[in-house]
Structures are given as C-alpha cells and as structure tokens.
Enzyme design. Structure first.
Site, mmCIF file in Angstrom:
data_model
loop_
_atom_site.group_PDB
_atom_site.id
_atom_site.type_symbol
_atom_site.label_atom_id
_atom_site.label_comp_id
_atom_site.label_asym_id
_atom_site.label_seq_id
_atom_site.Cartn_x
_atom_site.Cartn_y
_atom_site.Cartn_z
ATOM 1 N N LYS A 51 0.844 -1.201 0.000
ATOM 2 C CA LYS A 51 0.000 0.000 0.000
ATOM 3 C C LYS A 51 0.879 1.251 0.000
ATOM 4 O O LYS A 51 2.075 1.174 0.321
ATOM 5 C CB LYS A 51 -0.904 -0.015 1.236
ATOM 6 N N ARG A 149 -10.937 0.515 13.355
ATOM 7 C CA ARG A 149 -10.551 1.288 12.190
ATOM 8 C C ARG A 149 -11.415 0.936 10.989
ATOM 9 O O ARG A 149 -12.109 1.764 10.450
ATOM 10 C CB ARG A 149 -9.064 1.044 11.895
ATOM 11 N N TYR A 271 18.957 28.512 10.667
ATOM 12 C CA TYR A 271 17.917 29.510 10.939
ATOM 13 C C TYR A 271 17.871 29.873 12.423
ATOM 14 O O TYR A 271 17.967 29.003 13.278
ATOM 15 C CB TYR A 271 16.549 28.973 10.511
ATOM 16 N N MET A 319 14.646 23.306 4.213
ATOM 17 C CA MET A 319 13.819 22.558 3.263
ATOM 18 C C MET A 319 14.618 21.534 2.468
ATOM 19 O O MET A 319 14.221 20.384 2.337
ATOM 20 C CB MET A 319 13.102 23.520 2.312
HETATM 21 C C1 LIG Z 1 -0.410 -1.975 6.607
HETATM 22 C C2 LIG Z 1 -1.191 -3.194 6.882
HETATM 23 C C3 LIG Z 1 -0.568 -4.439 6.943
HETATM 24 C C4 LIG Z 1 0.932 -4.604 6.868
HETATM 25 O O1 LIG Z 1 1.477 -4.280 8.119
HETATM 26 P P1 LIG Z 1 3.066 -4.437 8.402
HETATM 27 O O2 LIG Z 1 3.150 -4.300 9.886
HETATM 28 O O3 LIG Z 1 3.707 -3.310 7.687
HETATM 29 O O4 LIG Z 1 3.477 -5.759 7.923
HETATM 30 C C5 LIG Z 1 -1.357 -5.567 7.088
HETATM 31 N N1 LIG Z 1 -2.700 -5.457 7.200
HETATM 32 C C6 LIG Z 1 -3.346 -4.285 7.174
HETATM 33 C C7 LIG Z 1 -4.820 -4.268 7.297
HETATM 34 C C8 LIG Z 1 -2.614 -3.099 7.026
HETATM 35 O O5 LIG Z 1 -3.254 -1.925 7.022
#
Ligand SMILES: *Cc1c(COP(=O)(O)O)cnc(C)c1O
Length: 400
Positions: A51, A149, A271, A319
């Site tokens: 993702k 969630r 800065y 930056m």
């Molecule tokens: C991001 C995510 C994972 C992967 O988690 P990791 O700890 O990075 O392996 C698995 N399941 C869901 C639902 C996630 O949102």
C-alpha cells in the site's frame, strides 16, 4: 537446495541522480526478506502489503521483484492503487484493503481487484451488485476485533452470523483482521483480538483466515493462520518491540556535500542561530532537508555518516539543506560531492524513529515518498520458488 545470491551492488550513483539526495532501494534485500518470512511462516502463503506505493519505495518495482520470487498476492489501499499496480503484475491477486469506499462494485470486478469489505453496509452493497450481475463477486471481509478502524464490529458480525444469506452472491476468499498492538507482543489486547477472530470465523462461512501482519509472522504458528499480510518486514523495517531476526534494511539514503567551510567558535549555523559553534568547526552543507522527508527533529542529537565516521548534524534542517560538523574527519575524506549516508543497514531508521516517538514507517514513507529513488537488483538468476524450504519441515522445527 542452494541458491546463489548476488550481493547488493554498491556502484556509484549514476547521473542525473548523482547531483542530489537519493534513496537506493535494494530489491534483492526485499526478496531475501520475503524468503525469511516464508521460512518462518507455517500458513499457506506470505503475501505482500505494498500500500501507499510500497511504503514509498515504489509499488511497481517492488511487486515485480516479489512476483519473480514467487509472491502472487498483493494488498494495496484502494482501487486507484490497484489499477496502477495491475500492469506490473498482470497475473497477481490484488486486494484493496480499504474496501469499496465510494467506488462502484463493478469497478473492482472489471479490474480483477478484490475489495476487503469494511462493514456490513459494504457486504450488502457488494452482494446486491453480485446478484444483479448474476456472477459471484470475489471479496475479502474485514472484522474489527479491536483496532476500531475498518471492518465489521461485533454487532455487525452477529447480524451476519444470524443471516448468512446476506453474503449470497459473494465469493468470500478471506476473513481479515488487524492487531492494534502488533508492536507490543506482551499486550493482552493481542490475545483478545485473536480469540475474537477465532470465535467469529468459526461461526462464519469458511474462507482463508488472515490476521498476521509482519510482526505476527515472527511470533510463531499460533499467530499465523492461512495468509500473512506482510509489509514492513519486506522492507527490513522492524515493527515489534521484540527484535525480528533475518531482515535486511532495503533502503539507503545518501546525499552529496555541496559546500565545506571553516567557521570560528561562537558563530551560529542555521535559521535563528539554532546551532552555536563551541569550537572552530568545519561545516559541510549537504543536499537534503525536510522536503526529502527528513524530520527537522532528526538533526537534534542525530548524526549522518561519511565513510565509517559519524558526523553530527549542526544547525537544524531546512527545506533542502542540512549541515554536518565534519571537523573530526581525517583530512581529505570529505570534499564537495562526497556522499554522506543518513540511513542504511548500519544506520537503520528504527532507533531514530524511537527517539522521535514515531513509527519507523512514518519516517520511511515520508523519505521514500519524496526522494528520488535508485533501484538496485541482483544481476543473478531469478529466485526460484523451490528456494522455499519444505513447509512441513519448517512447521515441525517451529513447533518443536
Ligand atoms: C499496513 C497493513 C498491513 C501490513 O502491516 P506491516 O506491519 O507493515 O506488515 C497488514 N494489514 C493491514 C490491514 C494493514 O493496514
């Protein structure tokens, strides 16, 4: 059997990347980490969560490398990410973790993407669309065992158990849940979530079970179930308070020195004069800043590396520029163009994330999402699937 692995090439950064900050992505390490996960996992398959553009590292190259290594299932956030990924892995199974959202059900079918339905309303919407189309729709369904969630909460699970016909038309591939305290193995919330997941799925229509993200793979078979959804571990990111062995950081962040100057004691750097020099100091300015995802707080008490020498940050981060105190470096070691290392296998992100009180992935996604990337891969043979050790032998070794 033995497998040959070419080492990560550490040749120079090619133009035009050479003039600026670069995040090198070690595709070989990602494949190696996948093999580490497969050796540990006793369920059916280790699948890859890529993702948010593979945590910033690049969903397409990461997926292609993993697909060559025998990984056939990927999880992305939503349909947009799935559509972008599809051409890179035409044969893969792709799940969309965030469910239907506002997208049309038939959009998922058309793209061959499996939505992870996020609530009973989505289950009803998907089933209705499937019946209307007269063709079963592949889905996964998420259960909210405690994270609060996404997924069906207890009340909706009970309604589904009482009225299983609500899923008529759905081809349920997988029940999914996600732990809220995966990083703290001792937290009793983990056990409560697992117990709920087992109790609920025992009363729901049969399908593959998926509870484990990266950290669960390292917790042993009782946490494995059928499908592991591993993101972080593929990239060598530690996500548990308990050290997870056998993972290699798949990233290296470097930036070139742009200027070196000698400044007298008493001068300030940065800065608002944030860095006051207490001795005559050689200051190297590097081409890296918060626009490359480097949180300014990293510079407080932090250091980069030139060769094998730690070089402390001085004067905060702006930056796209940051300064380093290179006074103690041997003569001639640092020049304009010298690349200093900010993160790599020897300087991983976890201790810095700890110090800042953020998740390691919060650092990785910011840096990787904003910094030019160079992919490194072995020139050796494609990783054969046979490299996976015999699963029965693994299971026996783990449980004994
Ligand atoms: C991001 C995510 C994972 C992967 O988690 P990791 O700890 O990075 O392996 C698995 N399941 C869901 C639902 C996630 O949102």
């Amino acid at each position: 059997m033995t497998c040959a692995w070419a080492p990560w090439e550490t040749g120079p950064i090619p133009a035009p990347l050479a003039s600026g900050p670069v995040l090198e992505v070690n595709l070989q390490a990602i494949v190696d980490n996948h093999r580490t996960l497969r050796r540990r996992f006793t369920g059916t398959a280790v699948t890859a969560v890529i993702k948010s553009d593979a945590y910033g590292l690049g969903a397409q190259p990461v997926a292609q490398a993993l697909a060559k290594a025998g990984c056939g299932t990927f999880w992305v956030n939503d349909l947009i990410e799935a559509l972008a990924l599809r051409p890179a892995v035409p044969k893969a199974t792709i799940y969309a973790l965030q469910g239907l959202g506002v997208d049309a059900v038939e959009g998922f079918r058309a793209a061959g993407v499996i939505p992870v339905l996020a609530g009973l309303a989505e289950v009803e919407r998907a089933a209705e669309a499937a019946r209307h189309a007269g063709a079963a729709l592949p889905v996964a369904i998420q259960l909210d065992t405690g994270l609060g969630r996404l997924g069906l909460p207890a009340g909706e699970v009970e309604r589904l158990i009482a009225a299983p016909e609500l899923t008529d038309g759905l081809d349920i591939r997988c029940w999914v849940s996600h732990l809220a305290a995966f990083d703290r193995p001792e937290d009793p919330l983990n056990d409560r979530q697992r117990a709920l997941f087992e109790a609920w799925t025992a009363r729901l229509p049969p399908a593959a079970l998926s509870l484990a993200a990266s950290a669960c793979v390292f917790r042993g078979p009782g946490w494995h179930f059928d499908l592991a959804r591993a993101g972080s571990a593929h990239f060598g990111v530690q996500t548990s308070a308990r050290w997870q062995p056998g993972l290699t950081a798949a990233y290296r962040l470097t930036a070139p020195v742009l200027r070196i100057v000698e400044l007298p004691a008493g001068r300030t750097v940065g800065y608002r004069g944030v860095g006051r020099l207490v001795r005559p100091t050689r200051v190297a300015t590097i081409d890296l800043g918060y626009a490359n995802g480097l949180p300014p707080a990293v510079t407080r008490g932090g250091a980069a590396r030139i060769g094998t020498h730690a070089v402390p940050f001085v004067g905060g981060a702006s930056m796209s520029l940051t300064m380093l105190d290179v006074t103690d470096l041997p003569e001639g070691l640092v020049q304009v163009g010298t690349r200093c290392v900010v993160f790599d296998t020897d300087a991983p992100i976890e201790p810095v994330a700890d110090r800042l009180g953020v998740a390691p992935n919060a650092l990785l996604t910011q840096i990787a999402g904003t910094t030019p990337k160079l992919y490194r891969a072995t020139t050796g043979p494609v990783v054969p699937d046979r490299c996976q050790p015999d699963r029965a032998a693994t299971a026996a070794a783990v449980s004994s």
